[in-house]
Design a protein around this motif. Structure first.
Motif, mmCIF file in Angstrom:
data_model
loop_
_atom_site.group_PDB
_atom_site.id
_atom_site.type_symbol
_atom_site.label_atom_id
_atom_site.label_comp_id
_atom_site.label_asym_id
_atom_site.label_seq_id
_atom_site.Cartn_x
_atom_site.Cartn_y
_atom_site.Cartn_z
ATOM 1 N N GLY A 1 17.158 -5.338 0.492
ATOM 2 C CA GLY A 1 16.102 -4.892 1.670
ATOM 3 C C GLY A 1 14.724 -5.482 1.364
ATOM 4 O O GLY A 1 14.534 -6.278 0.617
ATOM 5 N N ALA A 2 14.005 -5.419 2.610
ATOM 6 C CA ALA A 2 12.668 -6.164 2.765
ATOM 7 C C ALA A 2 11.731 -5.690 1.569
ATOM 8 O O ALA A 2 10.905 -6.215 1.207
ATOM 9 C CB ALA A 2 12.276 -6.119 4.024
ATOM 10 N N GLY A 3 11.630 -4.534 1.170
ATOM 11 C CA GLY A 3 10.600 -3.673 0.377
ATOM 12 C C GLY A 3 11.324 -2.943 -0.680
ATOM 13 O O GLY A 3 12.520 -2.908 -0.844
ATOM 14 N N VAL A 4 10.273 -2.444 -1.209
ATOM 15 C CA VAL A 4 10.693 -1.277 -2.567
ATOM 16 C C VAL A 4 10.990 0.095 -1.721
ATOM 17 O O VAL A 4 10.457 0.343 -0.628
ATOM 18 C CB VAL A 4 9.578 -1.255 -3.311
ATOM 19 C CG1 VAL A 4 10.011 -0.061 -4.344
ATOM 20 C CG2 VAL A 4 8.794 -2.424 -3.930
ATOM 21 N N CYS A 92 6.787 3.696 -7.059
ATOM 22 C CA CYS A 92 7.256 2.602 -7.974
ATOM 23 C C CYS A 92 6.833 1.296 -7.179
ATOM 24 O O CYS A 92 6.497 1.284 -6.008
ATOM 25 C CB CYS A 92 8.707 2.660 -7.725
ATOM 26 S SG CYS A 92 9.869 1.417 -8.249
ATOM 27 N N ALA A 93 6.598 0.445 -8.156
ATOM 28 C CA ALA A 93 6.097 -1.071 -7.629
ATOM 29 C C ALA A 93 7.162 -2.092 -8.395
ATOM 30 O O ALA A 93 7.442 -1.938 -9.324
ATOM 31 C CB ALA A 93 4.639 -1.230 -7.952
ATOM 32 N N SER A 94 6.979 -3.216 -7.679
ATOM 33 C CA SER A 94 7.814 -4.450 -8.425
ATOM 34 C C SER A 94 7.014 -5.655 -8.022
ATOM 35 O O SER A 94 6.238 -5.496 -7.149
ATOM 36 C CB SER A 94 9.250 -4.281 -7.704
ATOM 37 O OG SER A 94 9.314 -5.016 -6.376
ATOM 38 N N TYR A 102 4.007 -4.802 -5.344
ATOM 39 C CA TYR A 102 4.758 -4.297 -4.191
ATOM 40 C C TYR A 102 5.046 -2.740 -4.230
ATOM 41 O O TYR A 102 5.929 -2.734 -5.109
ATOM 42 C CB TYR A 102 5.664 -5.211 -3.337
ATOM 43 C CG TYR A 102 5.089 -6.504 -3.118
ATOM 44 C CD1 TYR A 102 5.340 -7.737 -4.133
ATOM 45 C CD2 TYR A 102 4.529 -6.886 -1.816
ATOM 46 C CE1 TYR A 102 4.801 -8.978 -3.714
ATOM 47 C CE2 TYR A 102 3.907 -8.064 -1.433
ATOM 48 C CZ TYR A 102 4.068 -9.108 -2.469
ATOM 49 O OH TYR A 102 3.529 -10.381 -2.171
ATOM 50 N N PHE A 103 4.394 -1.945 -3.639
ATOM 51 C CA PHE A 103 4.694 -0.540 -3.717
ATOM 52 C C PHE A 103 5.708 0.055 -2.656
ATOM 53 O O PHE A 103 5.777 -0.472 -1.697
ATOM 54 C CB PHE A 103 3.362 0.223 -3.637
ATOM 55 C CG PHE A 103 2.468 0.017 -4.710
ATOM 56 C CD1 PHE A 103 1.528 -0.914 -4.986
ATOM 57 C CD2 PHE A 103 2.782 0.925 -5.718
ATOM 58 C CE1 PHE A 103 0.817 -1.016 -6.130
ATOM 59 C CE2 PHE A 103 1.751 0.889 -6.757
ATOM 60 C CZ PHE A 103 0.868 -0.187 -7.094
ATOM 61 N N GLY A 104 6.287 0.858 -3.265
ATOM 62 C CA GLY A 104 7.434 1.592 -2.420
ATOM 63 C C GLY A 104 6.805 2.890 -1.403
ATOM 64 O O GLY A 104 5.388 3.046 -1.964
ATOM 65 N N GLN B 42 1.736 5.804 5.552
ATOM 66 C CA GLN B 42 2.487 4.630 5.239
ATOM 67 C C GLN B 42 2.243 4.428 3.439
ATOM 68 O O GLN B 42 1.340 4.921 2.852
ATOM 69 C CB GLN B 42 1.795 3.434 5.815
ATOM 70 C CG GLN B 42 2.238 3.535 7.426
ATOM 71 C CD GLN B 42 1.786 2.221 8.368
ATOM 72 O OE1 GLN B 42 1.712 1.055 7.443
ATOM 73 N NE2 GLN B 42 1.690 2.348 9.218
ATOM 74 N N HIS B 43 3.010 3.421 2.980
ATOM 75 C CA HIS B 43 2.690 3.319 1.547
ATOM 76 C C HIS B 43 1.491 2.157 1.328
ATOM 77 O O HIS B 43 1.223 1.642 2.429
ATOM 78 C CB HIS B 43 3.975 2.418 1.126
ATOM 79 C CG HIS B 43 4.561 1.302 1.869
ATOM 80 N ND1 HIS B 43 5.206 1.118 2.953
ATOM 81 C CD2 HIS B 43 4.349 0.075 1.410
ATOM 82 C CE1 HIS B 43 5.256 -0.018 3.106
ATOM 83 N NE2 HIS B 43 4.935 -0.771 2.324
ATOM 84 N N LEU B 44 1.133 2.147 0.010
ATOM 85 C CA LEU B 44 0.258 1.103 -0.304
ATOM 86 C C LEU B 44 0.425 -0.239 -0.051
ATOM 87 O O LEU B 44 1.687 -0.817 -0.310
ATOM 88 C CB LEU B 44 -0.037 1.205 -1.950
ATOM 89 C CG LEU B 44 -0.987 2.316 -2.370
ATOM 90 C CD1 LEU B 44 -0.808 2.369 -4.130
ATOM 91 C CD2 LEU B 44 -2.324 2.038 -2.020
ATOM 92 N N GLN B 45 -0.535 -1.065 0.809
ATOM 93 C CA GLN B 45 -0.176 -2.345 0.997
ATOM 94 C C GLN B 45 -1.462 -3.120 0.461
ATOM 95 O O GLN B 45 -2.479 -2.851 0.356
ATOM 96 C CB GLN B 45 -0.257 -2.663 2.462
ATOM 97 C CG GLN B 45 0.832 -1.614 3.078
ATOM 98 C CD GLN B 45 0.804 -1.826 4.735
ATOM 99 O OE1 GLN B 45 0.259 -2.793 5.415
ATOM 100 N NE2 GLN B 45 0.784 -0.694 5.347
#
Lengths: 112, 116
Positions: A1-4, A92-94, A102-104, B42-45
């Motif tokens: 997928g594009a994000g977490v 969660c972040a990766s 980058y955060f979920g 929304q999530h953290l950006q």
């Protein structure tokens, strides 16, 4: 997928129950982090993985908290015998080997 | 241990007003600095980041931040806010150089409300 991605997005547990929170990081990201965000606070570090190795678990608040990433991709944060003070958003972040995290969307845990 | 202070808990502005959100950190060594934004629902950006080089960093949506090492500060600025900037803003820091990939320490956040 594009994000977490994280699942479930919301979890309600009765005090004393065990819960498992899942994180799917961005494909290819070596590093994975878990944070806890209490209401009105910033995220606080829980634990860090590089591939399947858990390199830092200094932020885990008690031995009821356990995290794993057995194949270096998906990670699970497990909380045993949940308490009311565990109620929070778990993030969660990766990140790639050296770079931005980058955060979920987080999992909102409510313990009744 | 590191700490990050965001002095403003809630800021209320009208559209077109200028914005400055304060952020101070405690660590004396090499740091990497970040501003994250969380829009409602929304999530953290990531808004912007500083690793090294020019201390004036430009991010998305017209935001910028200035790293002042002598003041241990990394304040966020925008010359003219819009209603769509309503969000919670978090300052964060991690140790190391070259964007080393390690745990972030966050401030408590500043809620920005922009009235149309």
């Amino acid at each position: 997928g594009a994000g977490v991605s994280q699942s479930p997005r919301y979890k309600v547990a009765k005090r004393g129950q065990d819960v498992a929170l899942r994180c799917d990081p961005i494909s290819g990201h070596v590093s994975l982090f878990w944070y806890q965000q209490a209401l009105g606070q910033g995220p606080e570090f829980l634990t860090y993985f590089q591939n399947e190795a858990q390199l830092d678990k200094s932020g885990l608040p008690s031995d009821r908290f356990f995290a794993e990433r057995p194949e270096g991709s998906v990670s699970t944060l497990k909380i045993q015998r949940t308490q009311q003070e565990d109620s929070a958003v778990y993030l969660c972040a990766s990140s790639a080997h050296a770079g931005t995290q980058y955060f979920g969307p987080g999992t909102r845990l409510t313990v009744l | 241990a590191q700490s990050v202070s965001q002095h403003n808990h809630h800021v209320i502005l009208s559209e077109a007003a200028s914005l400055e959100l304060g952020c101070n950190y405690s660590y004396g060594g090499t740091v990497n600095l970040f501003w994250y934004v969380q829009y409602p629902g929304q999530h953290l950006q990531l808004l912007l980041k500083y690793f090294s080089g020019d201390p004036l960093v430009k991010g998305i949506k017209g935001f910028e931040a200035e790293f002042i090492k002598s003041k241990f500060s990394f304040n966020l600025r925008k010359p003219s806010v819009q209603w769509s900037d309503t969000a919670e803003y978090f300052c964060a820091v991690n140790e190391g150089s070259g964007g080393s990939n390690y745990k972030l320490t966050f401030g408590k956040g500043t809620l920005l409300t922009v009235n149309p």
